[in-house]
Design a protein around this motif. Structure first.
Motif: not given
Length: 421
Positions: A277-279, A336-342, A347-352, A355-357
């Protein structure tokens, strides 16, 4: 001489016939996408047609007359459960083609044309909205539609956002609401945008899964979680399988006075083993280009930005005010993106892992914190299977919800009374 004249006449007749045929519009197919309150008919045509639309009673039906046209393909028939249509048929009337949809309910409608893009050719689009059950007392007279001279370019142009969001099944938020706690205050409003939709399926998984379908399922589950939280309310940008213009998505959020905008997507890549996942939030470059657009457009300049009107300010001052509003919005978006990414880490691996822009258009509201969540890679067979699972869709929705709830617990808007966060 007579032979020469006859040859010339035949040549002229052939030329005239070819010109007539060249001007004829071929209707290749008709498709439609529907929700409980809306439906979109998309008619694939060989060229932009002249057309008239009318409602006729006894029996109730929608009539589409297309000038100088003929049917070359098949018209899709609605299922028995379709909320608006019982059947669709076509008939040739001299040079005009008539398409008739037998109606189950009263409808409102609007038509516009779309120019070709990478996926489709010319299209005539008819959008219908539910106006309630049919009445026996309806007038039998035809009600002609005022054709909309829209194109894709105009549809995506900036417009005033002080419009009713009821067109898309939402409603503007009251200035004050009473929360279940009995204390005065308003609900925190979260606009949830399921990416793609309708004629835009988004990415496809190796098993044929369409992005538009799984992200709508996740968006609805996320909305249910938010609506179950006291002091919070969700607004779905789209509730069914239909396409919403990208700027229109922003307008729906702003018309609902949203405190947060979340766009839900499923990523894809040419390598099937890529996953996670990515945000995303809006890039500074994207923010700068949007600021220039707002300041250059006379209608947008008259809208509210962070509670301050820009139309009565000098250009430099307006630019400073807009920059301040955008800076605060970008900072809130990042938080808010940092909270969601955390929350996704559980629940699984992150792609990044950070937080990406990017310059995604749907993230460009200057006064609404906005994030885009790439929930997984639909191009990865394993993640495609998970995206098709209702349980995993709920897991993704819960992760986003927990991140949002955590953010608003730390940054609660001053004019809200949020309970049990």
């Amino acid at each position: 001489m007579r032979h020469l004249a006859k040859s010339f006449f035949l040549l002229a007749l052939q030329l005239f016939s070819s010109l007539v045929l060249a001007g004829q519009v071929n209707v290749n197919s008709l498709h439609f996408w529907s929700s409980a309150k809306q439906s979109r008919m998309m008619i694939d045509v060989s060229a932009i047609p002249e057309h008239n639309i009318s409602l006729v009673n006894q029996p109730d039906r929608l009539v589409i007359d297309i000038d100088n046209a003929s049917l070359k393909g098949k018209l899709s028939q609605p299922p028995a459960s379709h909320p608006f249509f019982s059947s669709i048929r076509a008939s040739q009337k001299q040079k005009s083609l008539r398409i008739v949809a037998d109606l189950k309910r009263q409808v409102g409608y609007e038509s516009f044309t779309l120019n070709p893009n990478k996926m489709y050719g010319h299209r005539l689009v008819v959008d219908l909205t539910d106006k309630g059950p049919l009445s026996d007392g309806d007038a039998a007279a035809e009600k002609p539609i005022a054709r909309a001279a829209k194109t894709e370019a105009k549809a995506s142009a900036p417009q005033k956002v002080a419009k009713k969001a009821s067109e898309d099944g939402t409603s503007a938020k009251p200035a004050s609401e009473t929360l279940p706690t009995g204390r005065s205050g308003r609900n925190i409003v979260v606009a949830i945008d399921a990416g793609h939709g309708g004629e835009d399926p988004g990415a496809h998984g190796p098993g044929g899964t369409e992005e538009k379908r799984v992200v709508l399922a996740i968006a609805k589950k996320l909305a249910a979680l938010i609506n179950s939280q006291k002091g919070m309310r969700a607004v779905l940008v789209r509730k069914g399988d239909y396409y919403v213009d990208l700027r229109k998505r922003m307008e729906i959020a702003r018309a609902a006075n949203a405190d947060l905008f979340i766009s839900v997507h499923a990523d894809a890549y040419q390598k099937a083993d890529v996953k996670g996942a990515s945000v995303f939030t809006l890039s500074n470059r994207g923010a700068s280009s949007e600021a220039a657009r707002w300041l250059a457009d006379s209608e947008n300049a008259a809208d509210l930005v962070g509670g301050v009107r820009l139309d009565d300010k000098e250009e430099v001052l307006a630019s400073v005010l807009l920059d301040l509003s955008q800076t605060a919005t970008l900072e809130a978006s990042s938080n808010v993106a940092k909270h969601v990414l955390k929350s996704f880490q559980n629940i699984g691996g992150l792609h990044f892992t950070t937080v990406q822009q990017a310059g995604f258009l749907v993230l460009k509201s200057p006064d609404i914190p906005s994030i885009l969540v790439e929930t997984a890679f639909i191009s990865n067979p394993g993640e495609e299977r998970k995206l098709n699972s209702a349980d995993h869709q709920s897991t993704i929705a819960t992760a986003i919800f927990k991140g949002v709830r955590s953010y608003f617990k730390q940054y609660t808007p001053n004019d809200t009374r949020v309970a049990e966060l």
